[in-house]
Structure formats: C-alpha cells, structure tokens
Design an enzyme around this catalytic site. Structure first.
Site, short mmCIF file in Angstrom:
data_model
loop_
_atom_site.label_atom_id
_atom_site.label_comp_id
_atom_site.label_asym_id
_atom_site.label_seq_id
_atom_site.Cartn_x
_atom_site.Cartn_y
_atom_site.Cartn_z
N SER A 201 14.08 40.21 14.97
CA SER A 201 14.44 40.51 13.61
C SER A 201 13.33 39.20 13.63
O SER A 201 12.44 38.34 14.25
CB SER A 201 15.47 40.75 12.97
OG SER A 201 14.88 40.62 11.56
N ASP A 354 8.29 39.59 8.87
CA ASP A 354 8.76 39.18 9.74
C ASP A 354 8.37 39.49 11.06
O ASP A 354 7.45 40.89 10.76
CB ASP A 354 10.36 38.79 9.91
CG ASP A 354 11.26 40.65 9.50
OD1 ASP A 354 10.77 41.66 9.74
OD2 ASP A 354 12.31 40.12 9.89
N ASP A 356 9.30 41.45 13.51
CA ASP A 356 9.53 43.14 14.02
C ASP A 356 9.07 44.14 12.33
O ASP A 356 9.36 44.75 12.77
CB ASP A 356 10.71 43.59 14.26
CG ASP A 356 12.47 43.12 13.40
OD1 ASP A 356 11.42 42.26 12.52
OD2 ASP A 356 13.21 43.48 13.81
N ASP A 358 10.05 44.38 9.24
CA ASP A 358 10.90 44.98 8.90
C ASP A 358 11.53 44.64 7.18
O ASP A 358 11.81 45.26 6.58
CB ASP A 358 11.84 45.83 9.24
CG ASP A 358 13.39 44.53 10.13
OD1 ASP A 358 12.91 43.48 10.07
OD2 ASP A 358 14.19 44.85 10.47
#
Length: 667
Positions: A201, A354, A356, A358
């Site tokens: 993340s 960010d 990834d 999400d």
C-alpha cells in the site's frame, strides 16, 4: 536465482560459535537463533548463509533480531514486512549499484522475500484445494494475481503464479502493475477462487506485502482467514515437490480486457452526468504518486469529459517513490507537487492515490483562494452526503425505500456520516477498521437476495443489481474509512481509489455548478448537521522491542482505562477485545484489541495498534450540534477554532499519558 549453497562446514561451525556467544551475552533472542537455524537448514542458496554470516561478523545483532525474531506471521490481511533490510548485505546487494535496488530481497524469516512468498502461496493453494473438496467443486482452483510497482513486486507475483501452478492451481497474472480495487473486481469478474495483490500500500519503499482475497472479491475473513493462516504458518521450508505436469495448473496473462470491463462499471458511479457537463470550467490535477492509479484514472477522467492534468514527474512507475518522503495521500507532503501545479494552473481540485490505488487524498481551491487539504473524514462525508442527496433527487431513493439503503463506516470514522444517514432515514452500520469488514457486509447483502434471482449476480448491470437489493436486501450507497478509503458500489469489495477519484470529481463539479468551492459546500453541511472534527495521532515503536511496547501499551488501556480526561468524565467504555459487541444489524463484531472511550462532553477517544505498521493509533473525535436551525458563518468559524484547540490539548495529554504508562511498566 542464486548459486547453490557452498558454505564449508568450518564456516558454518564458526557462525554457530558466533551465534552461541551472542546468545550468552544477551545480544540475540532465543527465537532469533531458532529461526536462523531453521532457515539455513533448508536454504536453497548460498545467499542466506552469506547474509547471516556478514551480519554476525559485523556484530549487527539488532538487525539479526529484527529479521529473525519471528517468522512473518500470515494474518487476516496476509503478510507485510521489509523487503530491503536496514542493513543491506553484500550478498543481497549482488550486482546492483549502491543507488539501485538490491539484486535480492532481505534475508530473514521476518521479511518479505521469496521464502515467505513461497510459504504464503503454498498455504493459500492448499486451503483452496481443501475448500473445493469440502464444497464438492471438481474444477481446479483459480487464483488472480496483481502487483504494484514496488521493489520485487513483479518477481514475487511471477513466483506466486509459478508455485500456484505447480501445486495444481490455475493462475491469472496481470501483465503489469494494477490496483487493489481492479484485482477485487477481477476475482469476481473471472469467477476465481481467490486473489492476491503484491503490495504494501502506502508503506515506505523498503516494505512489501501479500494481500489475499476470497471468491467474493473481499479480503479474507473468518472462517477462511484461520484456515489459510493455519496452512501457511505450518510451512517452514521452501522445499516442495511439484505435482506431475498433467495435474499442474496453467498460468495466463490478463490485462486490457479486465481494464475495459472494470472501466465500464466505474462509469456507473457517476450519478448526474449533467453536473459534469455544466461544470466545464472545473480544473483537476491528479497524481498517482508513481503507482497503479495512472492505469485506470487517466482514461476514465478523459472518458467522462473532465478537464484534468497529471503531475508529470509522478506519472511513472517507480518503487523508490523518489518525489515524496512517503507515497501516502494522507500526508500533506505527498501532495506538494500536485498542489504546486494546481496553483500554477488555477485548478479547483487536487486528487492523489497511493501506489496500490485503494486510497485517495484531496486538496481543494478554498474560498480564500488557497489550496486546502481535506481530511479523510471530510472527503468521505462530502461523498456520502452528495450521493445520498442525489439518489433522492433522482427518485432512486425515497421515504418508502430509504430504510433498505445503507451507509457503512468504521467505528473510528467521523459521526458526521451517521448524522447524514440518520437525517435521510438510511441505516448506518459501523464495522471494525479494515475494508474487509465492509466487503463482508456486501457479500451478506448479496446472499440475502433470493437464490434464483442472484445466480448470475456478477454479470448483471448496476441498475439490475440495485433493483434487486432495494427489493430484497440492502442497497449499499456508500462506505468509507477515515484513512482515506472509499467505495460507492458493490462491484468492488475493497476501498477503491479509482472510483473515489471519479466520485469526488463529480462532487467538485456539483459545487462548481452552484458557484461554490468545495470547502464552502462542506461548511454548508457542517452548518446543517453540526460541526464534527477529528484528529488522528500515532506513536511509532519499531522492531522487536517496539512490538513489545505496543502490546504493553494497548493492554494498559484495557486493564487501566481512563476515568477522566482533561476534566471530563468517561461515561462509557467499549473494549472490543473483552466485550461481546453486535452492530446495528445484530451481527457479531469480531474481537479486536481496541478501546473506545466516550466522555460526558461527547468527545470520543479510540485506541488500537495498527494492523500494518509498527505503531499504536489514536483517534480523537469532537462535535458541536446546533441547538436549533443551523449555525451561521460567524458561529461556525468560532466553533471550528474552539474545537481545534480542544483536540490539540487532548492529543498532548494522550501522548504524556502514554509516556507515563510505559515508564510505570518499566519500573
């Protein structure tokens, strides 16, 4: 990948002697020694021995303890840890230059490396085989694998796919970096058994992770979590015998087709296309922070007709994240370049995702002419209010069916969203931190639809699924976490940065169409529902010693809870670890080490250890409600200042209290 183990017996004996002396001197933990021996005993390459030996030669006992004090435990969200050590050994550096990523990941049982990817994948696949057998499913399990641009992510994804196939599982691997929400969508779209994303993340560049999703597209929860954990944690070596070729699975590359299917569904998140057309002067600046967001968000914003620019320096995959201190859109610093571009271009809105994709952070052109950062609570409240209001405006929701509509938030997310839901007659469900719990609710609502009507649920249009949910189950309108995660539909079962950008751009377009700035729109909401403010803080404790401090501190809030804070009495305590707690729908809330303290002045304090980072987190909540009618602008301005100062004092008090608790324990 590396040359075969060639350490001489004398070298091994010398290392054993060094380790023995370090244990006798109290420099190495017993668990560290046990794990070093286990890893070296099954070492497939010389890399492991050379790295451990170099650290021992350099008396780097703290580094060895951090790398080996435990075997990276597979938890409910998967695994996450350092993939580059604080000290990079010569063997790990390999043929890479000092300014490059090391050739090999960090050696250690408590690190993200090939050893732990191997364990995680074999354990997951073993569980999927068992599950299919229990459910009498004859087909091979199917695993969808995505990865972000972090160091070693691509290699980890390729290894996971190969190991899955060699253990009798088909693997579908994205051709390049893809986001968490697209993986969640793909699992259901491809009717897969499970999914994996290689990502950490928004963690620092030296970290990586392995997140697991089940067939419903949500992160695994019980009963699957415990089953997978048991399988993974029982594996202690990288060695295994692949199945015969005729029983192995196939590895397939996926990409553009899934992108297009996902984008078609994202388009349905726009509730009022006319608003976007009426706000053509809206200017948006977007940054993917070197991550996966650029894959979907750029073509989506173009498709929807938004006038946008992307920060060019951050519009390329780079696991170093060289333009930011941390690729976390929660941090103001991460948006610095985007805000600078927005000021030059006189843009209305900055959105950032960010690595990834999400999470989404936002800054808006304020009524004072300056760019203003929004908190995750503020962004989520704007989204919740706009989507509920617009669904009523469109006649999709009304007084008769509003009770079937639901807003979901975590316990540590602002109560403003609850106030909004209550006003419109929606149910507000609260969950533990982690979108997997929101995903579980979405699966529950899907299952509540009569079986004969939901057999092809995944293939139905958004309009068709909405009709079914309103008629037979619960219509999910919006969900979110204070930590910058949002979702506006159930075709993705995790927080969705792609969807959040699209939805928030519509909110900004709505404000623009009314001649407002976004912060003016937010003040309008505060004036009507009350002023709600939050402050988050955390105390960081790294390494083995830090983990112990976090555990001790968390325990102290349970055994020695606050009775009074800054002169205000504690009138209610919820201990989520020891109490049996049910949500508004009567569903049991899983046990978690978290305590929430409610004070007599309506202030709330929540304390919980982070599930992904070496820190203990504090959530502070304050509110002021209008006695009647609405706050006027002068009154609202005064209340904002008063509440802000109060939250600052509260955080100072909590930090001193935590220091006192740790000092008391160390005596």
């Amino acid at each position: 990948m590396t040359e075969q183990l060639a350490a001489m017996p004398t070298d091994i004996e010398e290392l054993k002697s060094k380790i023995k002396r370090a244990v006798a001197g109290g420099q190495l933990m017993e668990s560290t020694v046990k794990n070093i021996r286990a890893l070296l005993a099954g070492a497939p390459t010389e890399l492991y021995f050379k790295s451990v030996n170099q650290l021992a030669d350099g008396y780097e006992w703290s580094e060895l303890n951090d790398r080996f004090y435990q075997t990276l435990a597979f938890g409910t969200g998967g695994i996450r840890g350092r993939t580059i050590g604080k000290i990079v050994t010569t063997a790990e550096r390999g043929n890479a230059r000092e300014d490059e990523r090391p050739q090999f990941p960090c050696v250690g049982t408590n690190a993200m490396n090939f050893f732990n990817i191997n364990r995680a994948t074999r354990g997951l696949v073993a569980y999927l085989h068992d599950w299919n057998q229990r459910k009498e499913i004859s087909a091979r399990p199917k695993l969808v694998i995505a990865h972000d641009p972090r160091f070693f992510s691509e290699e980890f994804a390729e290894l996971a796919a190969r190991i899955a196939a060699e253990n009798g599982c088909d693997a579908c691997v994205f051709e390049g970096p893809r986001s968490v929400p697209e993986l969640s969508f793909a699992v259901r779209y491809l009717k897969a058994s499970a999914g994996v994303v290689i990502t950490a993340s928004h963690n620092p560049p030296y970290d990586n992770g392995y997140k697991v999703y089940f067939s419903d597209g949500a992160q695994v929860i019980e009963p699957h979590a415990s089953g997978i954990i048991a399988k993974v944690n029982a594996i202690t070596t990288e060695s295994f015998t692949p199945l015969p070729k005729d029983r192995q699975g196939k590895v397939t590359t996926i990409g553009k087709d899934i992108d297009q299917a996902y984008m078609r569904r994202l388009e349905t998140l726009i509730l009022d296309p006319l608003v976007i057309r009426e706000a053509k002067s809206l200017r948006v600046v977007y940054t993917p922070l070197h991550g996966t967001g650029s894959v979907i968000i750029k073509p989506m914003l173009a498709r929807l007709g938004f006038n946008f620019q992307v920060v060019p320096e951050q519009d390329r995959f780079d696991g170093r994240f060289p333009t930011v201190k941390s690729p976390n859109p929660e941090n103001a610093e991460a948006l610095t370049m985007a805000i600078s571009l927005a000021q030059k271009q006189d843009a209305d809105l900055v959105v950032a995702t960010d690595p990834d994709c999400d999470r989404m952070g936002a800054a808006v052109h304020g009524k004072d002419g300056k760019m203003k950062l929004l908190t995750g609570n503020q962004t989520g409240s704007l989204l919740a209010w706009y989507r509920i209001k617009t669904l009523f405006d469109k006649g999709i929701l009304n007084e008769q069916n509003a009770s079937r509509a639901v807003l979901i938030k975590t316990f540590v997310t602002t109560d403003l969203q609850k106030a909004i839901a209550d006003y419109y007659g929606l149910r507000c469900v609260e969950t533990l931190t982690g979108f997997k719990y929101i995903g579980a609710k979405l699966s529950k609502y899907e299952r509540a639809i009569p079986e004969q009507l939901r057999q092809n649920y995944v293939d139905l249009t958004e309009q068709e699924t909405r009709r079914l949910r309103l008629a037979h189950s619960s219509f999910y309108v919006f969900g979110g976490e204070e930590s910058y995660g949002y979702s506006g539909a159930d075709f993705v079962r995790d927080k969705d940065g792609n969807g959040a950008v699209i939805m928030f751009c519509e909110v900004a377009a709505y404000a623009k169409s009314r001649g407002q700035t976004v912060d003016q729109l937010l003040d309008e909401i505060f004036a009507k529902f009350g002023y709600f403010a939050e402050k988050n803080g955390s105390l960081v404790f790294e390494g083995a010693e830090g983990a112990n401090k976090i555990a001790r501190l968390a325990e102290s809030y349970s055994t020695s809870p606050f009775s009074e804070v800054l002169g205000s009495k504690v009138i209610n305590i919820k201990n989520f670890e020891t109490e049996t707690i049910c949500d508004i729908e009567g569903d049991f809330v899983p046990k978690e080490r978290m305590s929430i303290f409610e004070l007599e002045d309506r202030t709330r304090i929540a304390v919980r250890p982070s599930g992904t980072e070496p820190k203990i987190k504090y959530y502070l909540f304050a509110q002021r409600r209008p006695d009647s009618g609405k706050f006027d602008s002068t009154e609202l301005s005064r209340i904002k200042t008063e509440v802000g100062k109060k939250l600052d004092r509260l955080w100072d008090w909590l930090q001193k209290d935590a220091e006192g608790r740790l000092n008391e324990q160390s005596r």
